[in-house]
Design an enzyme around this catalytic site. Structure first.
Site, PDB file in Angstrom:
ATOM      1  N   HIS A 135     -32.658  -2.357  33.015  1.00  0.00           N
ATOM      2  CA  HIS A 135     -33.356  -1.120  33.386  1.00  0.00           C
ATOM      3  C   HIS A 135     -32.609  -0.401  34.497  1.00  0.00           C
ATOM      4  O   HIS A 135     -32.314   0.803  34.403  1.00  0.00           O
ATOM      5  CB  HIS A 135     -34.783  -1.468  33.823  1.00  0.00           C
ATOM      6  N   GLU A 136     -32.296  -1.125  35.569  1.00  0.00           N
ATOM      7  CA  GLU A 136     -31.610  -0.480  36.692  1.00  0.00           C
ATOM      8  C   GLU A 136     -30.200  -0.039  36.298  1.00  0.00           C
ATOM      9  O   GLU A 136     -29.731   1.025  36.734  1.00  0.00           O
ATOM     10  CB  GLU A 136     -31.569  -1.414  37.900  1.00  0.00           C
ATOM     11  N   HIS A 178     -30.307   3.182  34.395  1.00  0.00           N
ATOM     12  CA  HIS A 178     -30.684   4.333  35.222  1.00  0.00           C
ATOM     13  C   HIS A 178     -29.453   5.173  35.582  1.00  0.00           C
ATOM     14  O   HIS A 178     -29.570   6.374  35.840  1.00  0.00           O
ATOM     15  CB  HIS A 178     -31.360   3.872  36.520  1.00  0.00           C
ATOM     16  N   GLU A 219     -37.785   6.776  33.861  1.00  0.00           N
ATOM     17  CA  GLU A 219     -38.166   5.367  33.854  1.00  0.00           C
ATOM     18  C   GLU A 219     -38.365   4.856  32.428  1.00  0.00           C
ATOM     19  O   GLU A 219     -38.021   3.703  32.122  1.00  0.00           O
ATOM     20  CB  GLU A 219     -39.444   5.164  34.673  1.00  0.00           C
ATOM     21  N   ASP A 255     -36.487   1.857  30.709  1.00  0.00           N
ATOM     22  CA  ASP A 255     -37.207   0.737  30.090  1.00  0.00           C
ATOM     23  C   ASP A 255     -36.625   0.420  28.716  1.00  0.00           C
ATOM     24  O   ASP A 255     -36.362  -0.744  28.390  1.00  0.00           O
ATOM     25  CB  ASP A 255     -38.694   1.067  29.956  1.00  0.00           C
TER      26      ASP A 255
END
Length: 605
Positions: free
Chosen positions: A441-442, A445, A502, A506
């Protein structure tokens, strides 16, 4: 996880508070004294609001508009959120430079829409009552307090009307307006900016970023035209709002009645020790965190987490090579950016020094004020100095993680590298489904609707081809449309444009983590079922378990309006509905409610 971490911190702080032999000025003395001052209910209740007497006296002493810049600076230094924010930040187009930045702020309700939406009339009425009650606790008579509450609501509504909404704030180009200080003085001439900067302890300041120029004009106009008595009422309100939870029981209860009960639906306050643990973490987080990691995060756990991060990074690199919608030019630089990720795991290489933060037995409020000034002085001192890339934005015990596009870094505090997100005793399938998805996820980003606008060095720079950007935006629009239809509470759906970053991360995190898990099995026997669940099923159970969360309806509504993350249930079901591997793992028919038809399936990675 937060409860488990808080128990560890509680034990640390109780021991520190009881240690009468701690060296004066040591971290042990500071965390113990701060925690003890917070737990001293008898002294706090006896003092009432008197610890704020000096601050209120300074507000009362404001006699002319020329006094306002210095007074606003003083209130900013002790975390009273009045009119606007000024802080240090990286220059978005020169990531090695630390600059000053003006930002919109100054509201008492959580978001501008609470002032403007017809649906929030009851919340506004409750807020007005809360403001009135707080002024009564300060000693104002009921009619005066009611008039003051009306003044606050009118002033803050005017500020809300000129603030950008949260969707607009997601565009970094919309909030980047570098200008000389002289231009700010021309843009918003009704306020003495140089006097404010001088009172804030800022040395020579030539240029700054004015994130919202229209708001700068508006607050300067308000400060020039509002009756001085109304401005002083507003300053008093934000001072008491900032410190009310730290005062005697009547103030604490009043703050909770609105911020807890009305806004979040909370039925009872946390025990005081839990609030004091959180307060210590907020003010002395790295001093407390240094002890925490020795107790809760072993070198072996850090090494295993690092191995997971490295495998996820390699998997994302391979995935970028296969994207049909990304051109060779953009793909090449995407891999450059990915390879440049700084990876911070567990805790900082060097913990923050609190040598300039005096923690004493004077009073709890005094210690909080001192903490605010310490943090403020550190922040202001960064302006014009070399960028410190080793600094962390979260304390080690925090149950969270982040990607910072300006530093092009992924950060995983020790607090989130705990069971069930990360369990060294669990099999890889569960860990990849839980912490692996957080890591992915990070990482993704860096390529979402915001992060993709920054280059490998952290500069706001467009490195995509026009065609690739259009392809990405089309895929992002699929996410926006999907989440805009997902319910949060009856009558409220997700704001797809607010949560798209987000939600994109995800989906990217789950996709990459699943592939990374499959990659980790190369050359090994396929894991056997455990308790009847296949390895693939255990992966998705690990993912679902990490978002097992219960929110009261009021709190869920608050998050839907203010939080860029989707609601927990939507983070799970909305994401896996786009994952063919999920349907395959659980033998779901194409018509199952949790499976999106192929024609409407969202896919980026």
């Amino acid at each position: 996880m937060q409860e488990a971490n808080r128990d560890v911190l509680h034990g640390i702080l109780e021991a520190a508070a009881a240690n009468t032999n701690a060296a004066p000025g040591s971290n042990e003395q500071k965390i113990g004294t701060f925690y003890k001052s917070c737990m001293d209910r008898a002294t706090i209740d006896a003092a009432g609001a008197t610890p704020l007497d000096d601050a209120f006296a300074r507000i009362a002493a404001v006699e002319k508009r020329s006094d306002l810049p210095a007074e606003i600076a003083r209130l900013h230094a002790i975390s009273a959120d009045v009119f606007f924010q000024f802080s240090s930040t990286q220059d978005a187009t020169n990531a090695t430079a630390v600059i000053g930045e003006f930002d919109q702020s100054g509201l008492g309700l959580p978001d501008r829409d609470y002032y403007l939406a017809k649906s929030e009339a009851k919340t506004r009425a409750a807020y007005r009552k809360h403001v009135r009650n707080s002024f009564v606790l300060l000693g104002d008579d009921a009619p005066t307090a009611a008039r003051e509450a009306t003044t606050i609501m009118a002033l803050e509504t005017r500020l809300a009307n000129v603030q950008l909404d949260r969707v607009a704030l997601r565009d970094p180009h919309a909030t980047y307006h570098m200008m000389p200080v002289a231009k700010l003085a021309t843009l918003a001439p009704a306020f003495d900016w140089r006097a404010y900067f001088a009172a804030s302890g800022i040395g020579t300041l030539h240029r700054l970023n004015v994130a919202e120029p229209a708001y700068a004009r508006a607050i300067a106009r308000e400060l020039a035209t509002l009756p001085l008595t109304d401005i002083k009422t507003y300053l008093r309100w934000h001072l008491i709002a900032a410190y009310e939870p730290r005062l005697s029981k009547p103030f604490v209860d009043e703050s909770f009645s609105f911020n807890g009960v009305v806004l979040q639906g909370t039925k009872e306050q946390l025990p005081r020790w839990k609030r004091c643990v959180s307060a210590t973490d907020q003010n002395l987080g790295e001093a407390l965190g240094e002890v925490y990691v020795r107790k809760a995060f072993t070198p072996a756990a850090k090494a295993r987490a690092r191995a997971l991060v490295d495998n996820l990074q390699a998997t994302l690199r391979d995935d970028i090579e296969t994207l049909s919608w990304m051109s060779p030019r953009t793909r090449a630089y995407a891999n450059v950016k990915l390879a440049a990720y700084a990876k911070k795991i567990g805790y900082p290489k060097s913990f923050l020094s609190y040598a300039k933060y005096d923690v004493t037995d004077a009073s709890y409020v005094a210690n909080v004020e001192a903490g605010s000034r310490f943090a403020r002085n550190r922040d202001i001192a960064k302006i014009g100095k070399p960028l410190d890339r080793g600094e962390w934005g979260m304390t080690p015990p925090t149950v969270n993680a982040y990607y910072n596009p300006a530093l092009n870094e992924i950060v995983f505090p020790a607090g989130i590298l705990q069971s069930p997100f990360f369990n060294p005793a669990a099999d890889d399938a569960v860990n990849y489904g839980a912490i692996g998805v957080v890591i992915g996820h990070e990482m993704t980003h860096g390529f979402d609707d915001q992060g993709s606008k920054y280059d490998a060095a952290g500069n706001l720079r467009d490195w995509w081809t026009a065609a690739d950007r259009a392809n990405f935006d089309k895929r992002a629009a699929c996410i926006v449309d999907e989440y805009s239809a997902l319910p949060v509470v009856p009558g409220i759906t997700q704001n797809g444009k607010l949560v798209q970053g987000e939600a994109i991360a995800d989906l990217g995190g789950l996709t990459i983590a699943y592939r990374a898990y499959q990659r980790s099995l190369i050359g090994k026997p396929h894991p056997a079922p455990i308790d009847g669940y296949t390895a693939e099923q255990r992966f998705f159970l690990g993912f679902a378990q990490e978002w097992a969360e219960t929110d009261r309806p009021e709190y869920a509504k608050l998050l839907a309006k203010t939080d860029p993350h989707p609601a927990p249930g939507n983070r799970v079901n909305g994401t896996i509905s786009n994952m063919p591997a999920f349907a395959q793992a659980w033998n779901c028919p194409a018509t199952a409610p949790m499976i999106r038809p192929a024609a409407r399936r969202c896919q980026i990675w």
